[in-house]
Scaffold this active site. Structure first.
Site, PDB file in Angstrom:
ATOM      1  N   ASP A   1     -10.324  47.479  52.572  1.00  0.00           N
ATOM      2  CA  ASP A   1     -10.157  47.819  53.978  1.00  0.00           C
ATOM      3  C   ASP A   1     -11.040  47.013  54.917  1.00  0.00           C
ATOM      4  OD1 ASP A   1      -8.153  49.547  53.330  1.00  0.00           O
ATOM      5  OD2 ASP A   1      -9.476  51.272  53.119  1.00  0.00           O
TER       6      ASP A   1
ATOM      7  N   ARG B   1      -3.941  49.628  57.863  1.00  0.00           N
ATOM      8  CA  ARG B   1      -5.229  49.076  58.310  1.00  0.00           C
ATOM      9  C   ARG B   1      -5.100  48.056  59.429  1.00  0.00           C
ATOM     10  NH1 ARG B   1      -7.761  53.411  56.902  1.00  0.00           N
ATOM     11  NH2 ARG B   1      -8.479  53.513  54.746  1.00  0.00           N
TER      12      ARG B   1
ATOM     13  N   SER C   1     -11.969  60.888  47.242  1.00  0.00           N
ATOM     14  CA  SER C   1     -11.898  60.121  48.477  1.00  0.00           C
ATOM     15  C   SER C   1     -10.418  59.941  48.789  1.00  0.00           C
ATOM     16  CB  SER C   1     -12.590  58.769  48.275  1.00  0.00           C
ATOM     17  OG  SER C   1     -12.238  57.914  49.323  1.00  0.00           O
TER      18      SER C   1
ATOM     19  N   ASP D   1     -18.785  58.423  56.108  1.00  0.00           N
ATOM     20  CA  ASP D   1     -19.200  57.053  56.431  1.00  0.00           C
ATOM     21  C   ASP D   1     -19.210  56.785  57.933  1.00  0.00           C
ATOM     22  OD1 ASP D   1     -19.556  56.272  53.743  1.00  0.00           O
ATOM     23  OD2 ASP D   1     -17.411  55.836  53.530  1.00  0.00           O
TER      24      ASP D   1
END
Ligand code: ARG
Length: 398
Positions: free
Chosen positions: A121, A92, A172, A13
């Site tokens: 996120d 995060r 993932s 990504d």
């Protein structure tokens, strides 16, 4: 020259974000990789890919800060979101914060992150960015253009972006000092049993040692400061806890998780250190707090977990909750010994200079501490309201 700062992990990504931003007219591209304890190989891969794409790349090591200012508060709050010690969640905000501060330093015109529109996120990272650099706009190319994984792979191949083996990656994974999350692929089906291969930090039941292992954790004001008598700095103590609990199979979590946008998903985590440290911390709190403190703190901890899950790290409510939690922590000092055995964990010993427990009072040996005959009157009044209610009922009034 328009300057974009991409929060860069080196994964698919965030890698496609580089050519995408160039297409959007950003002539200067910086990539920042924030080290919160993900594998060195991931950090190296990000550096390598950034080099191939010719970005201005930097790695910021914030492990020590992450451990002391994010993992330790999570211990104080006995972090628990329906069984999840909030490993991804608490990392995060610091990623957003550090990227924001760096963006201000290098005078970025825009922040870019690779979050999709389905996860949590996006909320957590954007909040961290806005909190510390509210004037700089944020671009989320994957989410905003509804990009799919397949499209991203084809696009990366077309423009020659380095995505390596991303194609056949089934899971993932998100990893930091506080834990490891594995999702995607067949794991999304709750009826599919997770294969042993998804785990890297914890041994399976069968692979655990046949002898139990005992471990002593020393706390000072709620912070773990030593393991088995060895004083360690925050990041090192979390790493050590991961190692010890992990080799005994402690800390696997397979749960149904309710995401912020209302999606229910199946999630797998391995958080050995977090699980063990929180269990020990809770055990010590039980020794030094009063009953109403414990009861109220359980509620405060739950509120804390909800806020932490949403990544609202610098919210005033979080500050309020931390004030209460912090006040309790002043007495959470002492040692806890646990026995780990084939994925189970038991507290064997606890001690504290601030223990509210009195052996003499509890055993009734010490007449000064509590004379049992004095209880007679108190016991008589117990259930008074119930007795009055029963009387009313039998009188026929109800
Ligand atoms: N669902 C988790 C959370 O919101 C973690 C997601 C981590 N991401 C991953 N790609 N495994 O905290």
């Amino acid at each position: 020259m328009k300057h974009a700062l991409i929060i860069y992990s080196g994964g698919l990504d965030t890698t496609v974000c580089v050519p995408l931003m160039r297409e959007r007219g950003f002539e200067r591209i910086s990539t920042v990789c924030i080290d919160v304890g993900q594998p060195q190989a991931d950090i190296d891969q990000a550096t390598e890919r950034a080099k191939i794409m010719g970005t201005e790349h930097v790695v910021l090591d914030v492990k020590e800060e992450f451990a002391a200012q994010h993992c330790f508060p999570a211990i104080h709050a006995n972090a628990d979101y329906f069984g999840y010690p909030l490993s991804t969640a608490i990392a995060r905000p610091i990623i957003g914060q550090q990227a924001a501060l760096y963006g201000l330093k290098v005078k970025a015109d825009a922040f870019v992150h690779g979050c999709t529109g389905k996860g949590n996120d996006q909320f957590r990272i954007e909040f961290g960015l806005r909190m510390f650099a509210p004037e700089i706009p944020i671009i989320a190319p994957i989410r905003d253009a509804n990009l799919t994984r397949t499209w991203e792979i084809e696009y990366a191949e077309k423009v020659g972006a380095p995505i390596g083996q991303s194609k056949d990656k089934i899971w993932s994974i998100d990893e930091n000092l506080w834990g490891r999350s594995i999702e995607g692929g067949r794991l999304e089906d709750p009826s599919y049993a997770p294969p042993e291969e998804i785990f890297q930090w914890t041994r399976g039941f069968d692979a655990c040692p046949n002898e139990p292992e005992s471990v002593t954790i020393s706390f000072e004001k709620g912070n773990p400061v030593a393991i088995n008598g060895e004083a360690l700095a925050p990041a090192a103590i979390v790493a050590k806890a991961n190692e010890i609990a992990g080799r005994n199979g402690v800390g696997r979590i397979d749960m149904m998780e309710d995401r912020m946008i209302g999606l229910k998903v199946r999630e797998n985590y391995e958080c050995p250190g977090a699980t063990m440290l929180i269990h020990a911390h809770k055990g010590l709190e039980a020794l030094v707090t009063t009953h109403p403190e414990r009861r109220f703190k359980a509620q405060v901890d739950q509120q804390w977990a909800e806020m932490a899950y949403q990544g609202l790290w610098w919210d005033p409510f979080m500050e309020d909750l931390n004030a209460f939690i912090g006040s309790v922590q002043t007495r959470v000092t002492g040692d806890v010994t646990l026995r780990l055995f084939k994925s189970s964990m038991q507290i064997m010993q606890r001690s504290s200079p601030f223990a509210l427990y009195s052996e003499a009072a509890a055993s009734f040996d010490d007449v000064e501490a509590l004379e049992q005959s004095q209880m007679t009157g108190m016991v008589k009044t117990h259930g008074m309201a119930s007795l009055l209610y029963a009387k009313l009922k039998s009188s026929g009034a109800l």
